[in-house]
Design an enzyme around this catalytic site. Structure first.
Site, mmCIF file in Angstrom:
data_model
loop_
_atom_site.group_PDB
_atom_site.id
_atom_site.type_symbol
_atom_site.label_atom_id
_atom_site.label_comp_id
_atom_site.label_asym_id
_atom_site.label_seq_id
_atom_site.Cartn_x
_atom_site.Cartn_y
_atom_site.Cartn_z
ATOM 1 N N LYS A 44 -17.090 12.562 6.026
ATOM 2 C CA LYS A 44 -16.271 11.354 5.875
ATOM 3 C C LYS A 44 -16.281 10.910 4.415
ATOM 4 O O LYS A 44 -17.275 11.126 3.720
ATOM 5 C CB LYS A 44 -16.876 10.212 6.718
ATOM 6 C CG LYS A 44 -16.705 10.354 8.211
ATOM 7 C CD LYS A 44 -17.279 9.129 8.926
ATOM 8 C CE LYS A 44 -17.234 9.295 10.431
ATOM 9 N NZ LYS A 44 -15.888 9.349 10.990
ATOM 10 N N ARG A 48 -17.442 13.402 21.295
ATOM 11 C CA ARG A 48 -17.007 13.998 22.567
ATOM 12 C C ARG A 48 -17.898 15.178 22.960
ATOM 13 O O ARG A 48 -18.031 15.471 24.146
ATOM 14 C CB ARG A 48 -15.532 14.424 22.444
ATOM 15 C CG ARG A 48 -15.273 15.485 21.421
ATOM 16 C CD ARG A 48 -13.806 15.568 21.025
ATOM 17 N NE ARG A 48 -13.427 14.462 20.123
ATOM 18 C CZ ARG A 48 -12.201 14.273 19.642
ATOM 19 N NH1 ARG A 48 -11.226 15.080 19.980
ATOM 20 N NH2 ARG A 48 -11.950 13.269 18.825
#
Ligand code: BES
Ligand code: MG
Ligand code: ZN
Length: 491
Positions: free
Chosen positions: A271, A345
């Site tokens: 990020k 996820r």
């Protein structure tokens, strides 16, 4: 939170808070009524929703601050408006350096007494929350004392009110626990310490906690979870919390799963700094289920709930998983990792498989700070929901109407499921630029084995970039109260 009904009278507080409807701008007190006429005439306080006005008065020989807050028109009042108005008034009281707060019970029959009392107590308790422990000049932290009172409530009703206050108090405490866990930085809360906090909460509120260490997680073949965890020096933990409040129906168990990324750097799909600074909050789902379990257990609700958190950090190192890797999962499905920042996820897939196969739950609700796309779609006010069961969703909506935490369902048509099929493995962990919240949710849906399932993407709602009416900048505790209300409706 130190609160009781009529624990002290109106004039004993160092501030009295009066919430007023625009179309019922009066009180039982004639002094206040003449002030109300004056401010209404001037236009400085009309009782419009969210308006705040304060002055100093002397009553029974005692001087105190008085804060008026507008509720708008009585016909359009709801519990969330009460929560926000009381929150606003309390922020003014804090500004006035008050700490002994008298709250006048809102005079209305438009809201059930239980909901009204709860909304007022929640608004007061949540709006006065602070996270100052790392400020070194914070030695004399203020403790608030609240009293809720009304001239219109008899002694029998008062006992009832005290019961509602106690329930709201529990919810405030549980929400604050979740906020604290989110606000603690990632050098303090990491998988091991998060597990410690779950154990502590379990002992305090009455649920059992079991913590699995890395080799036990390996034995369970949670390859997707372990792949995410591998880049960090901090070892992963699988945290299992069990509350059995309904002995007669031992085989009926509600499953809660919380995303527990105690830090998400993105991994090799790193990020940018701006996206990374708040990523201590990537365990907001875990915080929500720990908070909810605390409230459920403390209230001794009559149902069975198991909560699971697959806690780890998503980091970069020579051991970390990489874009292009193909990994396994506890369910046996293979996954092509196209982006290491779509890590939540992967951990959730294994947590969901674990809770279904090993804890034998009948239904699953997962909460996760899963996608930036949820923020793009719904902003910071509404939690995005993906589900395979409309009835279950209706239950959630009912709970959300009580808690005031907004939810909104996104479509889950089969067309979206194609987007996460891989050319060389069973699934891929990203579905492309479009419909990011839906494809992320449906990825988890691939692991729910036809159980009724709700996925709550709280990426927008678990963290506030600025103070709101009853929260401050930082963790909001999103999900705690809604999960509790859903559980309560079943008990
Ligand atoms: N934890 C983030 C999602 C997030 C973003 C939460 C902003 C709160 C605020 C998640 O792990 C993530 O990085 N998601 C990616 C998915 C993408 C790579 C498909 C995202 O949303 O960018
Ligand atoms: Mg990520
Ligand atoms: Zn994440």
């Amino acid at each position: 939170m130190n609160i009781g009904f009529k624990k002290f009278g109106c004039s004993e507080g160092d501030v009295a808070i009066i919430s007023l409807f625009e179309d019922k701008l009066q009180t039982p007190n004639s002094d206040v009524n003449s002030i109300l006429e004056y401010v209404k005439g001037k236009g400085s306080f009309l009782g419009k929703f969210g308006e705040v006005y304060n002055f100093v008065r002397t009553i029974d020989g005692k001087t105190q601050d008085m804060v008026l807050v507008g509720l708008g028109k009585e016909e359009s009042i709801d519990a969330e408006k009460i929560r926000r108005a009381v929150g606003k008034a309390l922020k003014k009281a804090v500004e006035l350096k008050s700490s002994k707060v008298f709250l006048r019970l809102v005079d209305t029959d438009k809201i059930e007494l239980s909901l009204l009392v709860k909304a007022m107590v929640e608004g007061a308790g949540l709006s006065t929350y602070t996270f100052n422990k790392y400020k070194t000049d914070n030695k004399d932290k203020k403790e608030f004392e609240f009293s809720l009172g009304s001239p219109n409530v008899d002694d029998i009703k008062a006992i009832e009110v005290d019961k509602y206050i106690a329930e709201a108090n529990t919810l405030v405490e549980a929400t604050i626990l979740a906020r604290d866990l989110v606000n603690e930085p990632a050098n303090v809360i990491y998988p091991e310490t998060l597990a410690d906090e779950a154990i502590k909460a379990g002992i305090k509120y009455g649920f059992e906690t079991e913590v699995f260490e890395k080799n036990q997680i390996s034995d369970l073949r949670m390859d997707a979870f372990l792949s995410v965890a591998r880049g960090s020096k901090k070892k992963p933990r699988l945290i299992v919390m069990r509350y059995f409040g309904d002995d007669q129906n031992k085989d009926r168990v509600l499953g809660l799963v919380g995303k527990g990324l105690t830090y998400d750097s993105g991994g090799y799909s790193l990020k940018p700094n701006d996206g990374m600074v708040t990523m201590k909050s990537d365990m907001g789902g875990a915080a929500a289920v720990i908070g909810a379990m605390s409230a459920i257990a403390k209230s001794k609700l009559k149902l069975n709930v198991v909560a699971v958190v697959a806690a780890c950090e998503n980091m970069v190192s020579g051991k970390a998983y990489k874009p292009g890797d193909i990994i396994g999962s506890m369910a046996g499905k293979t996954i092509e990792v196209l982006n290491t920042d779509a890590e939540g996820r992967l951990t959730l897939a294994d947590a969901v498989t674990y809770i279904i196969r090993k804890e034998k739950v009948n239904e699953v609700i997962d909460l996760a700070t899963l996608t930036g796309a949820a923020l793009v779609a719904l902003g910071t006010t509404t939690t995005a929901v993906v589900t395979n069961n409309d009835k279950f969703y209706e239950e959630l909506v009912k709970a959300s109407n009580i808690s005031g935490e907004k939810v909104w369902q996104l479509p889950a048509f089969d067309d979206y499921k194609k987007l996460i099929k891989s050319d060389i493995a069973d699934l891929k962990n990203i579905g492309g630029r479009n419909a990011g919240t839906i494809t992320a949710g449906l990825f988890i849906g691939e692991f729910v084995e036809d159980k009724p399932w709700l996925h709550l993407d709280i990426a927008g709602t678990a963290w506030a970039d600025a103070a709101e009416d009853y929260s401050i900048k930082g963790g909001t505790g999103a999900g705690v109260r809604t999960l509790y209300e859903l559980a309560k409706a079943r008990s």
